[in-house]
Motif scaffolding. Structure first.
Motif, short mmCIF file in Angstrom:
data_model
loop_
_atom_site.label_atom_id
_atom_site.label_comp_id
_atom_site.label_asym_id
_atom_site.label_seq_id
_atom_site.Cartn_x
_atom_site.Cartn_y
_atom_site.Cartn_z
N VAL A 30 2.41 -0.93 2.82
CA VAL A 30 3.17 -0.08 1.91
C VAL A 30 2.23 0.40 0.81
N GLU A 31 2.55 1.58 0.28
CA GLU A 31 1.75 2.14 -0.82
C GLU A 31 2.62 2.25 -2.05
N GLY A 32 2.05 1.87 -3.17
CA GLY A 32 2.69 2.06 -4.46
C GLY A 32 1.85 3.03 -5.26
N ARG A 33 2.52 3.86 -6.05
CA ARG A 33 1.80 4.89 -6.83
C ARG A 33 2.24 4.84 -8.28
N SER A 34 1.34 5.28 -9.12
CA SER A 34 1.67 5.43 -10.54
C SER A 34 0.86 6.59 -11.10
N GLY A 35 1.24 7.02 -12.28
CA GLY A 35 0.53 8.12 -12.92
C GLY A 35 0.61 9.40 -12.12
N GLY A 36 1.76 9.64 -11.50
CA GLY A 36 1.92 10.85 -10.71
C GLY A 36 1.02 10.87 -9.49
N GLY A 37 0.74 9.70 -8.95
CA GLY A 37 -0.11 9.60 -7.76
C GLY A 37 -1.58 9.47 -8.07
N MET A 38 -1.93 9.31 -9.33
CA MET A 38 -3.34 9.19 -9.70
C MET A 38 -3.91 7.82 -9.34
N VAL A 39 -3.03 6.83 -9.22
CA VAL A 39 -3.44 5.50 -8.78
C VAL A 39 -2.54 5.11 -7.62
N THR A 40 -3.17 4.66 -6.52
CA THR A 40 -2.43 4.22 -5.34
C THR A 40 -2.93 2.84 -4.94
N VAL A 41 -1.98 1.93 -4.72
CA VAL A 41 -2.28 0.58 -4.25
C VAL A 41 -1.64 0.42 -2.88
N THR A 42 -2.40 -0.13 -1.93
CA THR A 42 -1.89 -0.41 -0.59
C THR A 42 -1.81 -1.92 -0.41
N GLY A 45 1.86 -6.46 4.65
CA GLY A 45 3.18 -7.07 4.70
C GLY A 45 3.21 -8.47 4.11
N LYS A 46 2.05 -9.08 3.98
CA LYS A 46 1.95 -10.40 3.36
C LYS A 46 1.71 -10.32 1.86
N GLY A 47 1.64 -9.10 1.34
CA GLY A 47 1.45 -8.91 -0.09
C GLY A 47 0.01 -8.87 -0.53
N GLU A 48 -0.93 -8.86 0.41
CA GLU A 48 -2.34 -8.80 0.06
C GLU A 48 -2.73 -7.35 -0.24
N MET A 49 -3.49 -7.15 -1.30
CA MET A 49 -3.95 -5.80 -1.63
C MET A 49 -5.03 -5.40 -0.64
N LYS A 50 -4.77 -4.29 0.05
CA LYS A 50 -5.70 -3.80 1.06
C LYS A 50 -6.45 -2.56 0.62
N GLY A 51 -5.95 -1.89 -0.41
CA GLY A 51 -6.62 -0.69 -0.85
C GLY A 51 -6.23 -0.32 -2.27
N LEU A 52 -7.14 0.36 -2.94
CA LEU A 52 -6.93 0.84 -4.30
C LEU A 52 -7.65 2.17 -4.43
N LYS A 53 -6.89 3.20 -4.79
CA LYS A 53 -7.48 4.52 -4.99
C LYS A 53 -7.18 4.96 -6.42
N ALA A 73 1.17 0.58 -10.22
CA ALA A 73 1.11 0.93 -8.80
C ALA A 73 1.31 -0.31 -7.92
N HIS A 74 0.71 -1.42 -8.34
CA HIS A 74 0.88 -2.67 -7.59
C HIS A 74 2.34 -3.10 -7.60
N ASN A 75 2.97 -3.04 -8.75
CA ASN A 75 4.37 -3.42 -8.85
C ASN A 75 5.26 -2.50 -8.02
N ASP A 76 4.93 -1.22 -7.97
CA ASP A 76 5.68 -0.28 -7.14
C ASP A 76 5.55 -0.65 -5.67
N ALA A 77 4.34 -0.94 -5.23
CA ALA A 77 4.11 -1.33 -3.84
C ALA A 77 4.83 -2.64 -3.51
N LYS A 78 4.79 -3.58 -4.43
CA LYS A 78 5.45 -4.87 -4.20
C LYS A 78 6.96 -4.69 -4.07
#
Length: 106
Positions: A30-42, A45-53, A73-78
């Motif tokens: 899952v992807e979470g976004r913040s700042g209008g998509g300026m930060v994206t966290v992936t 399914g186990k809650g491990e961070m796999k990506g950060l843009k 963004a992390h909280n949105d993804a969670k």
């Protein structure tokens, strides 16, 4: 005796479906976004961070703004991960007489 055998068979089927569901959840992302998509966290399914843009334009900003956006963004993804997991669990347990609020698997 038939009822006990039927219950045991149903329990085995439920166990198999639960294992399949756990595998499906583990493979989700899952992807979470913040700042209008300026930060994206992936998250996996186990809650491990796999990506950060991070959008390049944020690099010149105050670092505390970037940190806050990463957390958001992390909280949105969670939250999305929890929603998807709960939806899949409800599909699996539909029709079972479980008490409200019971977290499954135990």
């Amino acid at each position: 005796m038939k009822d006990i055998m039927g219950m045991m068979k149903a329990a085995q089927e439920m166990k198999g479906r639960m294992e399949d569901l756990q595998n499906q959840i583990a493979e989700m992302t899952v992807e979470g976004r913040s700042g209008g998509g300026m930060v994206t966290v992936t998250l996996s399914g186990k809650g491990e961070m796999k990506g950060l843009k991070i959008d390049q334009s944020l690099i010149s900003d105050d670092i505390s703004v970037v940190e806050d956006l990463i957390i958001a963004a992390h909280n949105d993804a969670k939250g999305k991960l929890e929603y998807e997991t709960n939806a899949k669990m409800q599909e699996l347990t539909a029709g079972l007489p479980l008490p409200p609020g019971l977290k499954f698997p135990f």
